[in-house]
Write an enzyme that holds these catalytic residues in place. Sequence first.
Site, PDB file in Angstrom:
ATOM      1  N   ASP A 144       3.854 -51.116   0.933  1.00 46.61           N
ATOM      2  CA  ASP A 144       3.434 -49.976   0.149  1.00 46.61           C
ATOM      3  C   ASP A 144       4.714 -48.968  -0.216  1.00 46.61           C
ATOM      4  OD1 ASP A 144       0.866 -50.698  -0.158  1.00 46.61           O
ATOM      5  OD2 ASP A 144       0.019 -49.145   1.018  1.00 46.61           O
ATOM      6  N   CYS A 172      -2.930 -48.335   5.414  1.00 54.07           N
ATOM      7  CA  CYS A 172      -2.563 -49.465   4.840  1.00 54.07           C
ATOM      8  C   CYS A 172      -1.698 -50.243   5.954  1.00 54.07           C
ATOM      9  CB  CYS A 172      -1.604 -49.738   3.536  1.00 54.07           C
ATOM     10  SG  CYS A 172      -2.894 -49.228   2.358  1.00 54.07           S
ATOM     11  N   LYS A 220      -2.352 -56.262  -3.098  1.00 52.10           N
ATOM     12  CA  LYS A 220      -3.672 -55.921  -2.498  1.00 52.10           C
ATOM     13  C   LYS A 220      -4.381 -54.831  -3.232  1.00 52.10           C
ATOM     14  CE  LYS A 220      -1.750 -52.678   0.849  1.00 52.10           C
ATOM     15  NZ  LYS A 220      -1.957 -51.570   0.448  1.00 52.10           N
TER      16      LYS A 220
END
Length: 249
Positions: free
Chosen positions: A40, A183, A150
Amino acid sequence: MSEQGISLVRKPRPARPLMLGARPQPVQIDLHRSALVVVDMQNDFCHPEGWFGQKGANLRATRKPIPMLARLLPAWRAAGGTVVWLNWGVRPDRLNLPPAVHFKGKRSASGVGYAERSPLDRGRSLVPGEWGAQVVEELPVLAGDITVFKHRLSGFFDNELDSVLRQQGLTTLLFAGVNTDRCVFSTLQDAGFLGYDCVLLEDASSTVSPAYVTRAIHFIVEQIHGFVATAEGLLAALPSRPTRTTPKE
């Protein structure tokens, strides 16, 4: 392929062992079967004009891994390690996001949610192909890297990450990026459940959450899910072998 048929024999790459200092004890990894999973590090989380930035999130925290990753990634690639960019990427129509996920992204009726546009419009938030879903420019994505999107905290939920890793023969995953307790940890935990060996690089990961949350994550990883190491230690352990890399178009 030949007239006699297609060969399904896969030639394994020779092992390239590397000793890495870690907690609760040092570990030996095989560079040729290891992937550095960067989670991310995208404009919507790390850029002042991104989704998080316009929400008023702590960008000092989300940008903290950038300098370390900028040093680590070239050395990791040159040593023969694989880089996997694990990024948020939602459908523009959000048809696979349940109401609770919508709420956590939006928080209020007037808030900006997944696949919506912020007041300073840089495109729909976290939609692949839009500016916000791109990796920050300080961390170039190269042609040999792997990118997987994702749409949940865990990168192993309802997508192809597991099959991509297994097809490449990758069994050890080193985790970096944001957010450590969200995450990064969710993906690391699921990786362990699926049989991967996991290492969390604590100085190449960060979170907007309070410091005690990070300490708890490090404790849980050390006790249950794998090992905690540093990117500095990994850099020191990597063999120095320059290679040519070209930015991805």
